[in-house]
Design an enzyme around this catalytic site. Structure first.
Site, PDB file in Angstrom:
ATOM      1  N   GLU A   1       9.809   8.476 -16.546  1.00  0.00           N
ATOM      2  CA  GLU A   1       8.377   8.758 -16.664  1.00  0.00           C
ATOM      3  C   GLU A   1       7.730   8.462 -18.096  1.00  0.00           C
ATOM      4  O   GLU A   1       6.765   7.977 -18.123  1.00  0.00           O
ATOM      5  CB  GLU A   1       8.273  10.476 -16.624  1.00  0.00           C
ATOM      6  CG  GLU A   1       8.485  10.976 -15.298  1.00  0.00           C
ATOM      7  CD  GLU A   1       8.590  12.340 -15.368  1.00  0.00           C
ATOM      8  OE1 GLU A   1       7.690  13.046 -14.793  1.00  0.00           O
ATOM      9  OE2 GLU A   1       9.788  12.907 -15.512  1.00  0.00           O
TER      10      GLU A   1
ATOM     11  N   HIS B   1       0.808  -1.150   0.130  1.00  0.00           N
ATOM     12  CA  HIS B   1      -0.059  -0.009  -0.130  1.00  0.00           C
ATOM     13  C   HIS B   1       0.850   1.351  -0.028  1.00  0.00           C
ATOM     14  O   HIS B   1       0.374   2.278   0.442  1.00  0.00           O
ATOM     15  CB  HIS B   1      -0.974   0.087   1.448  1.00  0.00           C
ATOM     16  CG  HIS B   1      -1.657  -1.357   1.353  1.00  0.00           C
ATOM     17  ND1 HIS B   1      -2.952  -1.360   1.106  1.00  0.00           N
ATOM     18  CD2 HIS B   1      -1.172  -2.381   1.991  1.00  0.00           C
ATOM     19  CE1 HIS B   1      -3.240  -2.739   1.264  1.00  0.00           C
ATOM     20  NE2 HIS B   1      -2.398  -3.356   2.174  1.00  0.00           N
TER      21      HIS B   1
ATOM     22  N   LYS C   1      16.215  21.906 -11.160  1.00  0.00           N
ATOM     23  CA  LYS C   1      15.645  20.843 -11.358  1.00  0.00           C
ATOM     24  C   LYS C   1      16.581  19.756 -11.930  1.00  0.00           C
ATOM     25  O   LYS C   1      17.353  19.861 -12.912  1.00  0.00           O
ATOM     26  CB  LYS C   1      14.590  20.837 -12.166  1.00  0.00           C
ATOM     27  CG  LYS C   1      13.252  21.508 -11.364  1.00  0.00           C
ATOM     28  CD  LYS C   1      12.762  20.825 -10.468  1.00  0.00           C
ATOM     29  CE  LYS C   1      12.032  19.605 -10.737  1.00  0.00           C
ATOM     30  NZ  LYS C   1      10.683  19.886 -11.126  1.00  0.00           N
TER      31      LYS C   1
ATOM     32  N   SER D   1      15.215  21.642 -16.049  1.00  0.00           N
ATOM     33  CA  SER D   1      14.084  22.381 -16.417  1.00  0.00           C
ATOM     34  C   SER D   1      14.493  23.633 -17.157  1.00  0.00           C
ATOM     35  O   SER D   1      15.342  24.288 -16.881  1.00  0.00           O
ATOM     36  CB  SER D   1      13.217  23.010 -15.038  1.00  0.00           C
ATOM     37  OG  SER D   1      12.483  23.844 -15.238  1.00  0.00           O
TER      38      SER D   1
END
Ligand code: ARG
Length: 463
Positions: free
Chosen positions: A290, A156, A283, A277
């Site tokens: 992804e 979980h 970043k 970024s």
């Protein structure tokens, strides 16, 4: 324009009709296989006495040249070529005008394209499995290097019990190993020759489909001509295996995203495998992970879309079947890009072992170990669960880890706790007390050995 039909038509096809129906924009990838199929067919015609041996040889040599020229771009589809078969026909007519008009006897684009696509998948599918074997091997290597690292295992997405990092990495590797075998199974199903089925009902010309299959290097010739030209379950099956593989890569990608977040801090991507970024100078983003997560959607889409295309098609060939190519090509292209990228990101990933270990020691991950300790001392599990639950409650209330409780503290919950309980209260000990299929050191060794053999088998099959 070189059309493969036209006798019964007056006038030329409407440009919009051609634009809508043509596959030459994407089926050129089958050029090599289409030429091979046509060359084998010419040999079959010679065996049936319908071409001279010498003519069949000339056809084969010329087709080799055509395939090479199509491959290098010296020869390309013209805007009014309908498909790759028309392109090959045009070139063969130009280069061998006396023999070319005889070569298509007994052959339809229906058995031709089905055969070419099977040959293509046999080649490309095995390459994909080779790339997948590379990824599995990277996971196994990283697991072998991190035998002693312990981190929380989750259910979980809540910290549950300590496991070895190697155990966690190998869990992904085993899923991918099953994918590799699923892909090989699907590719194996493509290993049968539709050639000789003609348009749908075979031919009167005395061709030998079994000899043709052997000449193409295929295992067998298909038993039923209608099935031979109508069947695309080999495509659906490969797409299904690709979609499941995509889902596994997506789950791996998601964990990379989580682990490289500041919140987890379990891993850091090397600079070569991260992106920045355009606005926020600080970043460092996990775009590979992804996109691996995202590509699953695309692969699932190809499977769902193609099954919808197949559903309800009457026997035998229907032009709908032309829609088999783009999803299959794209699935293979997607995997060809994604698998090496994931392998590269994982190969160079830096694991933050201290953060993992700290997360595994902190909190109450050893609660199950304590409960099982009590069971070994004769306490019924139901009671042990309650006792340890209360100990967890107290530790949490005092802002302490379960392992910080003293023997006295523990004995205030149950007299069954003895001095030897200290030895159960470390994450490493917890992992080591759980033999196969658990995260113990011996279990991980066994898994590494088993996976090493599996990768060697995969390599032997695809090489
Ligand atoms: N481009 C077609 C396909 O990919 C080739 C077969 C066409 N056959 C036909 N009868 N029109 O399926």
């Amino acid at each position: 324009m070189t059309r493969l039909w036209g006798g019964r038509f007056e006038g030329a096809p409407a440009p919009e009709m051609l634009a809508f129906t043509r596959s030459a924009g994407f089926d050129g990838r089958l050029a090599r296989e289409d030429c091979a199929v046509l060359a084998v067919h010419a040999r079959g015609l010679a065996a049936a006495g319908l071409l001279d041996e010498d003519q069949a040889r000339q056809v084969a040599i010329t087709l080799e040249g055509i395939a090479a020229d199509l491959g290098s771009g010296r020869l390309a589809a013209a805007p009014d070529d309908e498909d790759v078969h028309s392109v090959v026909e045009r070139a063969l007519l130009e280069r061998l005008p006396d023999v070319a008009p005889r070569v298509r006897a007994g052959l339809s684009r229906n058995d031709r394209v089905a055969t070419a696509l099977r040959l293509w998948l046999l080649r490309e599918g095995r390459d994909v499995v080779g790339l997948l074997a590379d990824l599995i091997e990277v996971l196994a290597q990283r697991a072998a290097e991190s035998r002693e690292v312990v981190l929380p295992g989750y259910t979980h997405l809540q910290r549950a019990q300590p496991v070895r990092l190697a155990h966690h990495l190998l869990a992904h590797a085993f899923a991918l190993e099953r994918d590799a075998r699923r892909l090989l199974d699907a590719v194996g199903r493509a290993d049968a020759s539709p050639l000789g089925a003609g348009a749908l009902a075979g031919s009167t010309l005395g061709l030998d489909p079994t000899a043709a299959a052997a000449a193409l290097g295929l295992c067998s010739s298909m038993e039923n001509s209608l099935d031979a030209v109508a069947a695309r379950d080999f495509v659906a099956e490969f797409l299904a295996a690709a979609a499941i593989l995509g889902v596994h890569c997506s789950r791996l990608g998601e964990e990379l995203v989580l682990w490289t977040s500041e919140e987890f801090g379990f891993a850091a991507l090397s600079d070569a495998w991260a992106t920045g970024s355009s606005l926020m100078p600080q970043k460092k983003n996990p775009d590979v992970a992804e996109l691996a997560r995202a590509k699953a959607g695309r692969l699932i889409g190809h499977l769902a879309g193609f099954l919808a295309t197949l559903k309800g098609l009457p026997l035998a060939y229907n032009r709908d079947l032309q829609e088999d190519k783009e999803p299959l090509f794209d699935a293979v292209d997607t995997l060809r890009l994604m698998l090496p990228a994931l392998a590269g990101a994982l190969r160079t990933l830096e694991f933050r072992s201290e953060a993992m270990a700290a997360a595994a020691e902190r909190g109450a991950l050893l609660a199950t170990d304590l409960a099982e300790y009590l069971v070994r001392k004769g306490v019924p599990f139901r009671d042990a669960h309650e006792i340890v639950g209360r100990a967890v409650q107290r530790a949490l209330a005092q802002g302490r880890a379960l392992s910080d409780l003293s023997l006295e503290d523990l004995r205030s919950f149950s007299e069954a706790f003895q001095p030897d309980v200290r030895s159960t209260l470390s994450a490493r000990a917890s992992a080591d007390q759980r033999p196969a299929p658990g995260p113990s050191s011996a279990s991980v060794e066994g898994q590494l050995a088993r996976l090493g053999r599996a990768v060697a088998e995969l390599r032997a099959v695809v090489s």
